[in-house]
Write an enzyme that holds these catalytic residues in place. Structure first.
Site, short mmCIF file in Angstrom:
data_model
loop_
_atom_site.label_atom_id
_atom_site.label_comp_id
_atom_site.label_asym_id
_atom_site.label_seq_id
_atom_site.Cartn_x
_atom_site.Cartn_y
_atom_site.Cartn_z
N HIS A 180 45.25 -15.60 34.21
CA HIS A 180 45.49 -16.82 35.00
C HIS A 180 46.92 -16.89 35.53
CE1 HIS A 180 47.06 -18.60 31.23
NE2 HIS A 180 47.65 -19.48 31.99
N HIS A 242 49.78 -11.35 30.52
CA HIS A 242 50.65 -12.14 31.40
C HIS A 242 52.01 -11.49 31.63
CE1 HIS A 242 47.51 -14.91 30.72
NE2 HIS A 242 47.99 -15.51 29.66
N LYS A 340 55.76 -19.03 20.75
CA LYS A 340 55.27 -20.40 20.60
C LYS A 340 56.32 -21.20 19.83
CE LYS A 340 50.42 -19.56 21.21
NZ LYS A 340 50.26 -19.98 22.61
C1 BG6 Z 1 46.87 -18.06 27.38
C2 BG6 Z 1 47.18 -17.77 25.93
O1 BG6 Z 1 46.41 -16.90 28.02
O2 BG6 Z 1 48.04 -18.53 28.03
C3 BG6 Z 1 47.72 -19.00 25.25
O3 BG6 Z 1 46.00 -17.34 25.28
C4 BG6 Z 1 48.89 -19.57 26.02
O4 BG6 Z 1 48.10 -18.73 23.92
C5 BG6 Z 1 48.55 -19.74 27.50
O5 BG6 Z 1 49.23 -20.82 25.46
C6 BG6 Z 1 49.78 -20.10 28.31
O6 BG6 Z 1 49.41 -20.42 29.60
P1 BG6 Z 1 50.29 -21.40 30.50
O7 BG6 Z 1 49.61 -21.40 31.83
O8 BG6 Z 1 50.28 -22.73 29.83
O9 BG6 Z 1 51.66 -20.81 30.54
#
Ligand code: BG6
Length: 492
Positions: A180, A242, A340
Site C-alpha cells: 500500500h 514498504h 513501532k
Molecule cells: C502494514 C504493516 O503493512 O503497514 C503494519 O503490516 C503497519 O504493521 C502499516 O502498521 C503501516 O502503514 P501506514 O500506512 O500507517 O504507514
C-alpha cells in the site's frame, strides 16, 4: 479539484471481510470512491467471510468502522444508506468446497466478461487453496484479477510456493500484489520528482549524494495484531516490502516509461544489486530492537513482551545500513529504519547531498550545511529542499539553512484518496505499475532472508528501547561511526 474519471463497471469480492484490513481500509475505500462517483451503480460489492452473519449485521459492522473514526462528513454519513444497499454479505469458507460458493455466484453478475476483482484479505498460507477454489468454480473468468495482500509468504521459499499456486490459476498480468506504500500520494510523486525535473537527475548518484535515509516510524504498538506480528517482526512486516520499495524508487535507473514492466524491471535491478548482509557484516549493518514500557504523548504504554503476554525475541524495530552495489550508488549508504512505539509517527525519505567542494564564505559566518531533499510521506505530506541562503539585512554576511517548501496541504486540495482507494481503482483499470511483480517480491525476500540467516548464525542481540524514543542507541551509533546522524532532532 482534479477530475475523477469513473472506472469501468466491475464486481469485487472482498474475502476476509470481517477482518481488520477489510473493515478498516477496503470497505471504507470502496465507500469513498463510490461517494465520489468513481464507482458506478452497475458495479457490485460482495463481502465474503466464514462467519455466518445477516446482511444487515455486516452492513452495521462496516458502518461502525467507517463512521467511528470521526473524519467523515455529514454528506457521506447520509450517503451510507444508499451505498450499503450495494454491499452484499456472503458467508463462505473460501479455502473449502462448501455451498457458500453457490451463494457467491448468485451475488455476482452472470456476465463472465465483466471485470472481477477477488481481494484476498486472508492469511497468505491459504492464497493457493482459495485460487484453486475459484478455478474449480469457474470463477477465474477472462477479466478476473486477483489482489494479494502482503506479506506474500514469510521467506523466499514460501513466497515462491504461493506465487506458483496462484500462478496456476491466474496469469501474472492478472495478479495484483499490493504494497500500500505504492499507493501513497508522495510515493507516486517520487518518480515524477526524479524524472519529470531535470534538476535532480544529473547529481542523483555517488558524485552528488552523500547518503539516503528512509524512516518509517510509528507510535502504535503491535496491539490487536500481536499474534500475527509476533511471528513476523519489523523486518518481514515492513522492510521486506514498504522500505525496500521506497529504496527502489529512490535508487532505480530511469525507466523508459511509466509502463508497468519498465518500472518494475528497474526496481528489480535495485533489489538484485543490494549487497547481501552476512553473519560477518550483520552486527555492523543491522540493529534490531524491541520496545519496552514508556510514554507516548504523555500516555504510559506497556512494553511489547507485556502486550504479547510472553517473553519474545521478535524485533519491533530495525535499522539497516544497506549498499546498492552498482555504478550509480557505489559507496553511498542507504540507512533504513522502522519501528513501532517510536517518538512520533513519521515516514520520510531524506536525500543528503554532498558538501560543496570549496567554502568561499568562511566558517565564522554560520555553519554551512549540505543540501538536503526531504520527502515527507506522512503526516504533513510534502517536499522540502534545504538550501543555504544569506540571512537578509545588515550586520555582515550570515548564512541560513532554509527550506524551499512544497507543502501538499497548502498547495493542493488536501482531500485526495488514501492509498487503498487509489490502488483499488488501479486494479480495476488494470494498471500494474503500482503493484509488485513476482520476481520483485522474491528478490526482496532473498535479501531479507540473508539478514534473518545472519541474525540466527550470529545470535544477534536484541536491544531494548523505551517506547516513545527514536529506537535503541546502537541505531544512532551505526550512523555516528560514519560521522552521520539520523535527522530527527533537526527542525526544517
Ligand atoms: C502494514 C504493516 O503493512 O503497514 C503494519 O503490516 C503497519 O504493521 C502499516 O502498521 C503501516 O502503514 P501506514 O500506512 O500507517 O504507514
Amino acid at each position: 479539484m482534479a477530475e475523477l474519471v469513473p472506472v469501468e463497471p466491475f464486481d469485487i469480492v472482498v474475502f476476509g471481510a470481517t477482518g481488520d484490513l477489510a473493515l478498516r481500509k477496503l470497505i471504507p475505500a470502496l465507500f469513498h470512491r463510490w461517494c465520489d462517483g468513481q464507482i458506478t451503480d452497475d458495479s457490485r460489492i460482495v463481502a465474503a467471510s466464514r462467519e455466518p452473519m445477516a446482511q444487515e449485521a455486516f452492513r452495521e459492522l462496516a458502518s461502525t468502522h467507517i463512521f467511528d473514526n470521526g473524519n467523515v462528513t455529514d454528506a457521506r454519513r447520509k450517503a451510507w444508506a444508499a451505498f450499503s444497499e450495494r454491499l452484499n454479505y456472503v458467508d463462505l469458507d473460501a479455502s473449502g468446497e462448501g455451498e457458500g460458493w453457490a451463494r457467491l455466484k448468485d451475488a455476482l453478475d452472470p456476465d463472465d466478461d465483466k471485470i472481477r476483482l477477488y481481494y484476498l484479505a486472508l492469511p497468505p498460507s491459504i492464497y493457493g487453496s482459495v485460487c484453486a477454489g475459484l478455478a474449480r468454480q469457474g470463477l477465474n473468468t477472462p477479466n478476473a484479477r486477483i489482489v494479494l495482500e502482503k506479506p506474500i509468504g514469510s521467506n523466499y521459499h514460501t513466497a515462491r510456493a504461493i506465487n506458483d499456486k496462484v500462478g496456476e490459476v491466474f496469469n501474472e498480468n492478472n495478479i495484483f500484489r499490493i504494497d500500500h506504500y505504492l499507493g501513497k500520494e508522495t510515493v507516486q510523486n517520487l518518480l515524477i520528482l526524479r524524472f519529470a525535473n531535470y534538476l535532480f537527475e544529473p547529481m542523483w548518484n555517488a558524485n552528488g549524494i552523500d547518503h539516503v535515509q528512509i524512516t518509517v516510524a510509528e507510535t502504535l504498538g503491535a496491539g490487536k495484531r500481536a499474534s500475527y506480528y509476533d511471528r513476523s517482526g519489523a523486518l518481514r512486516d515492513m522492510v521486506q516490502n514498504h522500505l525496500l520499495q521506497l529504496a527502489c524508487l529512490v535508487a532505480m535507473e530511469p525507466p523508459e516509461s511509466l509502463e508497468a514492466d519498465s518500472v518494475r524491471t528497474e526496481k528489480l535491478k535495485v533489489l538484485k544489486a543490494l549487497r547481501p548482509v552476512t553473519p560477518a557484516s550483520v552486527a555492523n549493518d543491522v540493529v534490531r530492537g524491541q520496545y519496552q514500557a514508556g510514554a507516548i504523548g504523555g500516555e504510559t504504554v506497556p512494553g511489547y513482551a507485556e502486550e504479547v503476554g510472553t517473553d519474545t525475541e521478535t524485533e519491533t524495530f530495525v535499522a539497516i545500513r544497506a549498499q546498492v552495489d552498482n555504478w550509480r550508488w557505489a559507496g553511498v549508504p542507504f540507512y533504513m529504519r522502522t519501528g513501532k512505539r517510536m517518538a512520533s509517527r513519521r515516514s520520510e525519505i531524506i536525500v543528503q547531498f554532498k558538501q560543496i567542494p570549496h567554502d568561499i564564505v568562511g566558517a565564522a559566518k554560520g555553519a554551512l550545511h549540505p543540501n538536503r531533499l526531504v520527502i515527507r510521506l506522512q503526516p504533513d505530506e510534502g517536499v522540502k529542499l534545504m538550501l543555504m541562503t544569506k540571512d537578509p539585512g545588515p550586520g555582515g554576511l550570515r548564512l541560513r539553512y532554509v527550506p524551499l517548501n512544497l507543502s501538499y496541504a497548502e498547495h493542493f486540495e488536501a482531500n485526495y484518496p488514501d492509498a487503498y482507494e487509489r490502488l483499488l481503482m488501479a486494479v480495476v483499470r488494470g494498471n500494474l505499475s503500482l503493484f509488485m511483480r513476482r520476481d520483485e517480491v522474491e528478490a526482496a525476500w532473498r535479501w531479507v532472508d540473508g539478514i534473518i540467516h545472519a541474525w540466527d548464525e550470529s545470535q544477534a542481540k536484541l536491544y531494548g528501547y523505551q517506547a516513545g524514543t527514536d529506537g535503541p542507541t546502537p541505531s544512532a551509533l551505526m550512523l555516528a561511526r560514519e560521522d552521520r546522524e539520523w535527522f530527527d532532532a533537526i527542525s526544517y
